[in-house]
Scaffold this motif. Structure first.
Motif: not given
Length: 362
Positions: A47-48, A54-55, A79-80, A106-108
């Motif tokens: 969630c960074g 991206m969202a 985030f949601a 994947i954003t970690t």
């Protein structure tokens, strides 16, 4: 717009540049030629900052993230709520098990990627993974093998691989219009404070350092125009007290004699500039990681030609669209992972030469 850079202003940092790019397209109709393949259901891990971008990018196209999973559920729920995400998963395993999820972003941090890649790909999910896609070549080879075994697409999210500007310039280069590439000279300078040495930029335990964070952009921009990957690399680097690479200069050469000259730093600003020098012209690309504009100067008469393609604000949309195109069978998009593998091999060699080793590699 090309990275919000002109001759009279200094380039903005990445977060500020992205914010300015989004503001520049606010209220404008979304281009109809970006998403042309069948739409996939996307879930995000992490969630960074980049997950939020991206969202926001999908929202520009009137689309939403389908699902979200994060180590901390509270952050996933926040985030949601912000982005209207339908599903928040209790565990990563729940995400992998959801048959409605087609693709995972994947954003970690870098050093966690391989674990998520192993599980996501083995679950039959297509994966777009943030840069650096893995820590080293061995991890990337493993991930590619799992993707092949399960018949899914693995794609590197390095923006240089997906911006339409590079697609257009490569098309013209491949046609012979520019002559043969002789030299690529590429810079990237960031400034990160020494006050917090535990952050991801300086932290060895989070795979910090310039090479995996910014070097991947520089090497990718050069590799796209080279006939083959480098076979020779010479370099010098200064390492920070934490054991990660702080700044470096290196030169590469491939079997065809094409040279790449690179400079990176994590504690001194410099223009994000790529110069591609061909027989018949040279091409200047400012703020090249998400560039939508280049200038060609022709050797014969010195005249300058501006080339524009794509829009900086839609950088992450191009990544998502490329994976969807690859899933639909577009071989040119499927082959992007080969360029990523070449870049990873060079980065792995350079870090080995400098003695920059992460705990997972010991």
């Amino acid at each position: 717009m090309a990275g919000i850079y002109n001759e009279n202003t200094a380039p903005l940092d990445a977060a500020a540049a992205a914010k300015a790019a989004f503001a520049a397209v606010e209220g404008k109709p979304f281009p109809q030629d970006i998403f042309t393949a069948p739409e996939l259901n996307w879930a995000v891990i992490g969630c960074g900052v980049i997950a939020n971008q991206m969202a926001q990018s999908l929202a520009l196209a009137g689309r939403k993230v389908y699902g979200i999973a994060n180590r901390t559920r509270d952050k996933a729920e926040a985030f949601a709520r912000e982005y209207g995400v339908e599903h928040v998963y209790d565990t990563f395993e729940d995400l992998y098990a959801d048959p409605a999820v087609d693709a995972i972003y994947i954003t970690t941090p870098h050093n966690t990627h391989i674990d998520f890649l192993r599980d996501a790909l083995a679950a039959g999910k297509h994966v777009l993974c943030e840069k650096a896609i893995t820590l080293n070549s061995a991890e990337l080879e493993e991930a590619r093998a799992i993707a092949d075994e399960h018949g899914v697409v693995l794609m590197d999210a390095t923006t240089v691989l997906h911006m339409p500007l590079y697609t257009e310039l490569r098309r013209r280069a491949s046609s012979g219009e520019f002559g043969r590439l002789r030299l690529a000279q590429i810079n990237f300078g960031s400034w990160h404070s020494y006050e917090d040495t535990g952050n991801r930029f300086w932290n060895r335990n989070l795979a910090g350092g310039a090479m995996l964070d910014i070097g991947v952009y520089a090497l990718s921009a050069a590799r796209l125009f080279m006939e083959s990957q480098p076979t020779e690399v010479v370099s010098l680097a200064n390492c920070f007290e934490t054991g990660v690479d702080e700044e470096s200069g290196f030169v590469t050469r491939n079997a065809q004699g094409q040279l790449g000259v690179f400079s990176l730093t994590m504690h001194a600003k410099q223009p994000k500039r790529a110069d591609l020098c061909f027989d018949d012209c040279y091409i200047e690309i400012m703020s090249y990681p998400r560039a939508d504009r280049a200038v060609i100067t022709w050797t014969e008469d010195g005249h300058r030609e501006e080339v524009e393609a794509g829009v900086e604000a839609y950088a992450l949309c191009y990544e998502i669209a490329d994976l969807e195109k690859a899933v639909a069978g577009d071989e040119s998009k499927r082959e992007l992972i080969k360029y990523a593998a070449d870049v990873m091999e060079t980065m792995t060699q350079l870090r080995r030469d400098w003695g920059v080793v992460y705990p997972e590699e010991e």
